[in-house]
Design a protein around this motif. Sequence first.
Motif, PDB file in Angstrom:
ATOM      1  N   HIS A 168       0.818  -1.219   0.000  1.00  0.00           N
ATOM      2  CA  HIS A 168       0.000   0.000   0.000  1.00  0.00           C
ATOM      3  C   HIS A 168       0.850   1.267   0.000  1.00  0.00           C
ATOM      4  CE1 HIS A 168      -3.640   2.366   0.761  1.00  0.00           C
ATOM      5  NE2 HIS A 168      -2.938   3.057   1.647  1.00  0.00           N
ATOM      6  N   TYR A 169       1.912   1.294   0.811  1.00  0.00           N
ATOM      7  CA  TYR A 169       2.704   2.514   0.966  1.00  0.00           C
ATOM      8  C   TYR A 169       4.031   2.503   0.210  1.00  0.00           C
ATOM      9  CZ  TYR A 169      -0.565   3.790   4.664  1.00  0.00           C
ATOM     10  OH  TYR A 169      -1.706   4.130   5.362  1.00  0.00           O
ATOM     11  N   GLY A 170       4.469   1.334  -0.281  1.00  0.00           N
ATOM     12  CA  GLY A 170       5.731   1.255  -1.002  1.00  0.00           C
ATOM     13  C   GLY A 170       6.602   0.147  -0.453  1.00  0.00           C
ATOM     14  N   LEU A 171       7.218  -0.622  -1.343  1.00  0.00           N
ATOM     15  CA  LEU A 171       7.999  -1.780  -0.920  1.00  0.00           C
ATOM     16  C   LEU A 171       9.252  -1.409  -0.132  1.00  0.00           C
ATOM     17  CD1 LEU A 171       7.805  -3.978  -4.161  1.00  0.00           C
ATOM     18  CD2 LEU A 171       6.433  -4.166  -2.069  1.00  0.00           C
ATOM     19  N   ASP A 172       9.726  -0.180  -0.309  1.00  0.00           N
ATOM     20  CA  ASP A 172      10.945   0.229   0.387  1.00  0.00           C
ATOM     21  C   ASP A 172      10.667   0.975   1.693  1.00  0.00           C
ATOM     22  OD1 ASP A 172       9.826   2.374  -0.898  1.00  0.00           O
ATOM     23  OD2 ASP A 172      11.738   3.303  -1.443  1.00  0.00           O
ATOM     24  N   GLU A 173       9.399   1.005   2.098  1.00  0.00           N
ATOM     25  CA  GLU A 173       9.053   1.719   3.320  1.00  0.00           C
ATOM     26  C   GLU A 173       9.280   0.850   4.557  1.00  0.00           C
ATOM     27  OE1 GLU A 173       8.327   4.802   3.816  1.00  0.00           O
ATOM     28  OE2 GLU A 173       8.331   5.321   1.676  1.00  0.00           O
ATOM     29  N   MET A 174       9.761   1.493   5.620  1.00  0.00           N
ATOM     30  CA  MET A 174       9.987   0.790   6.874  1.00  0.00           C
ATOM     31  C   MET A 174       8.665   0.663   7.632  1.00  0.00           C
ATOM     32  SD  MET A 174      13.555   2.532   8.196  1.00  0.00           S
ATOM     33  CE  MET A 174      13.795   1.299   9.463  1.00  0.00           C
ATOM     34  N   ILE A 175       8.523  -0.440   8.346  1.00  0.00           N
ATOM     35  CA  ILE A 175       7.342  -0.627   9.179  1.00  0.00           C
ATOM     36  C   ILE A 175       7.404   0.401  10.314  1.00  0.00           C
ATOM     37  CG2 ILE A 175       6.107  -2.206  10.697  1.00  0.00           C
ATOM     38  CD1 ILE A 175       6.017  -2.900   7.710  1.00  0.00           C
ATOM     39  N   PRO A 176       6.348   1.201  10.507  1.00  0.00           N
ATOM     40  CA  PRO A 176       6.388   2.312  11.470  1.00  0.00           C
ATOM     41  C   PRO A 176       6.141   1.925  12.925  1.00  0.00           C
ATOM     42  CG  PRO A 176       4.270   2.284  10.382  1.00  0.00           C
ATOM     43  CD  PRO A 176       5.084   1.181   9.751  1.00  0.00           C
ATOM     44  N   VAL A 177       6.223   0.648  13.238  1.00  0.00           N
ATOM     45  CA  VAL A 177       6.050   0.199  14.618  1.00  0.00           C
ATOM     46  C   VAL A 177       7.333  -0.477  15.074  1.00  0.00           C
ATOM     47  CG1 VAL A 177       4.816  -1.377  16.144  1.00  0.00           C
ATOM     48  CG2 VAL A 177       3.557  -0.093  14.412  1.00  0.00           C
ATOM     49  N   ALA A 178       7.881   0.007  16.181  1.00  0.00           N
ATOM     50  CA  ALA A 178       9.119  -0.543  16.725  1.00  0.00           C
ATOM     51  C   ALA A 178       8.824  -1.448  17.916  1.00  0.00           C
ATOM     52  CB  ALA A 178      10.050   0.602  17.148  1.00  0.00           C
ATOM     53  N   ALA A 179       9.867  -2.158  18.367  1.00  0.00           N
ATOM     54  CA  ALA A 179       9.704  -3.071  19.492  1.00  0.00           C
ATOM     55  C   ALA A 179       9.238  -2.342  20.744  1.00  0.00           C
ATOM     56  CB  ALA A 179      11.028  -3.785  19.762  1.00  0.00           C
ATOM     57  N   ASN A 180       9.727  -1.110  20.924  1.00  0.00           N
ATOM     58  CA  ASN A 180       9.326  -0.345  22.114  1.00  0.00           C
ATOM     59  C   ASN A 180       7.836  -0.002  22.087  1.00  0.00           C
ATOM     60  OD1 ASN A 180      10.595   1.781  20.064  1.00  0.00           O
ATOM     61  ND2 ASN A 180       9.042   2.858  21.248  1.00  0.00           N
ATOM     62  N   ASP A 181       7.258   0.134  20.892  1.00  0.00           N
ATOM     63  CA  ASP A 181       5.823   0.409  20.787  1.00  0.00           C
ATOM     64  C   ASP A 181       5.001  -0.773  21.320  1.00  0.00           C
ATOM     65  OD1 ASP A 181       6.013   2.977  19.514  1.00  0.00           O
ATOM     66  OD2 ASP A 181       6.565   1.952  17.663  1.00  0.00           O
ATOM     67  N   VAL A 182       5.434  -1.973  20.941  1.00  0.00           N
ATOM     68  CA  VAL A 182       4.735  -3.177  21.388  1.00  0.00           C
ATOM     69  C   VAL A 182       4.901  -3.361  22.897  1.00  0.00           C
ATOM     70  CG1 VAL A 182       4.526  -5.676  21.118  1.00  0.00           C
ATOM     71  CG2 VAL A 182       5.087  -4.255  19.138  1.00  0.00           C
ATOM     72  N   ALA A 183       6.140  -3.180  23.365  1.00  0.00           N
ATOM     73  CA  ALA A 183       6.412  -3.342  24.794  1.00  0.00           C
ATOM     74  C   ALA A 183       5.597  -2.351  25.618  1.00  0.00           C
ATOM     75  CB  ALA A 183       7.905  -3.147  25.064  1.00  0.00           C
ATOM     76  N   PHE A 184       5.535  -1.105  25.146  1.00  0.00           N
ATOM     77  CA  PHE A 184       4.757  -0.100  25.860  1.00  0.00           C
ATOM     78  C   PHE A 184       3.281  -0.461  25.892  1.00  0.00           C
ATOM     79  CE2 PHE A 184       1.827   3.450  25.269  1.00  0.00           C
ATOM     80  CZ  PHE A 184       1.906   4.029  26.525  1.00  0.00           C
ATOM     81  N   SER A 185       2.767  -0.934  24.761  1.00  0.00           N
ATOM     82  CA  SER A 185       1.336  -1.251  24.677  1.00  0.00           C
ATOM     83  C   SER A 185       0.939  -2.319  25.698  1.00  0.00           C
ATOM     84  CB  SER A 185       0.992  -1.728  23.262  1.00  0.00           C
ATOM     85  OG  SER A 185       1.223  -0.715  22.309  1.00  0.00           O
ATOM     86  N   ILE A 186       1.766  -3.346  25.806  1.00  0.00           N
ATOM     87  CA  ILE A 186       1.486  -4.424  26.765  1.00  0.00           C
ATOM     88  C   ILE A 186       1.510  -3.885  28.187  1.00  0.00           C
ATOM     89  CG2 ILE A 186       2.317  -6.611  27.695  1.00  0.00           C
ATOM     90  CD1 ILE A 186       3.460  -7.222  24.900  1.00  0.00           C
ATOM     91  N   HIS A 187       2.551  -3.130  28.489  1.00  0.00           N
ATOM     92  CA  HIS A 187       2.735  -2.585  29.828  1.00  0.00           C
ATOM     93  C   HIS A 187       1.605  -1.622  30.189  1.00  0.00           C
ATOM     94  CE1 HIS A 187       4.710  -0.002  32.932  1.00  0.00           C
ATOM     95  NE2 HIS A 187       5.180  -1.161  33.338  1.00  0.00           N
ATOM     96  N   ALA A 188       1.245  -0.741  29.261  1.00  0.00           N
ATOM     97  CA  ALA A 188       0.202   0.257  29.523  1.00  0.00           C
ATOM     98  C   ALA A 188      -1.152  -0.402  29.736  1.00  0.00           C
ATOM     99  CB  ALA A 188       0.127   1.249  28.365  1.00  0.00           C
TER     100      ALA A 188
END
Length: 278
Positions: free
Chosen positions: A81-101
């Motif tokens: 959808h956004y381009g094959l060379d685009e980086m995924i905009p979610v990092a490991a810290n985003d996931v870790a924060f979500s679980i903790h929050a």
Amino acid sequence: MVQALWNSIPLEIAYEVLGWIAFFSWSISCYPQVILNFRRKSVLGLNFDFVVLNLTKQVSYLIYNATLYFSSAVQRQYREHYGLDEMIPVAANDVAFSIHAFLLTAFVLFQIFIYERGNQKFSKISLSIASAAWFAAAVCVVIALPNRSWLWLISVFNAIQVIMTVIKYIPQAFMNFYRKSTDGFSIGNILLDFLGGVANVAQMAVQSLDQNSWVNFYGNIGKTIISLVSIMYDILFICQHYVLYPGKEGTTALPSKLDEETKDPLLKSSDQAGSANV
């Protein structure tokens, strides 16, 4: 599949550092309110609607972050959808924060049921909003299943958490204004949340500068909006605490007409007699 790479090592390091600053700031920000409730053995001053809407937001955010970070199918649809060379905009810290929050917000909800709360209660409006959000999400799951529109589906959860972020602070801000006090609502939570929001926006800017693309901002519009909205509300709460109502203790609970109507008639008579004697 093409995997986007960093062009600058210093920017990559800055990205990781800012991400974990945001993670620790946001994660630690959950604790001052928990500790304040525990020390006071009371949740007076904490708006219950804020907690309900925040829990809905945190669950939606967790679903979005975890799915986009771990699911190769969703990542493939994102790049298509956004381009094959685009980086995924979610990092490991985003996931870790979500679980903790999510876990800490759920614990605050538990505290509401075990500590003193006076005549404060959940409003029908907030419960209806949360119920409507999850009903809409369930309908979208049914719609997405036949065509496996996973990217669209998680965008729905992203939209839910954005909406919850926009409205969740309103009950608490109004309650502070009504009571002319921030007593019972931890300012430590707000200060750390503000730091996390600033670090989060800076992290996204660093990635955009490295990739020479601003897709990072509108490709993950939810992350962008919640950071900016959180910063805006944090500034409001900081002004309420340090400028408008510094050091003021609020009423132990919001006024209730029912309390006046059910007051013991003998006590009413005594009050009236006392007023007459004065």
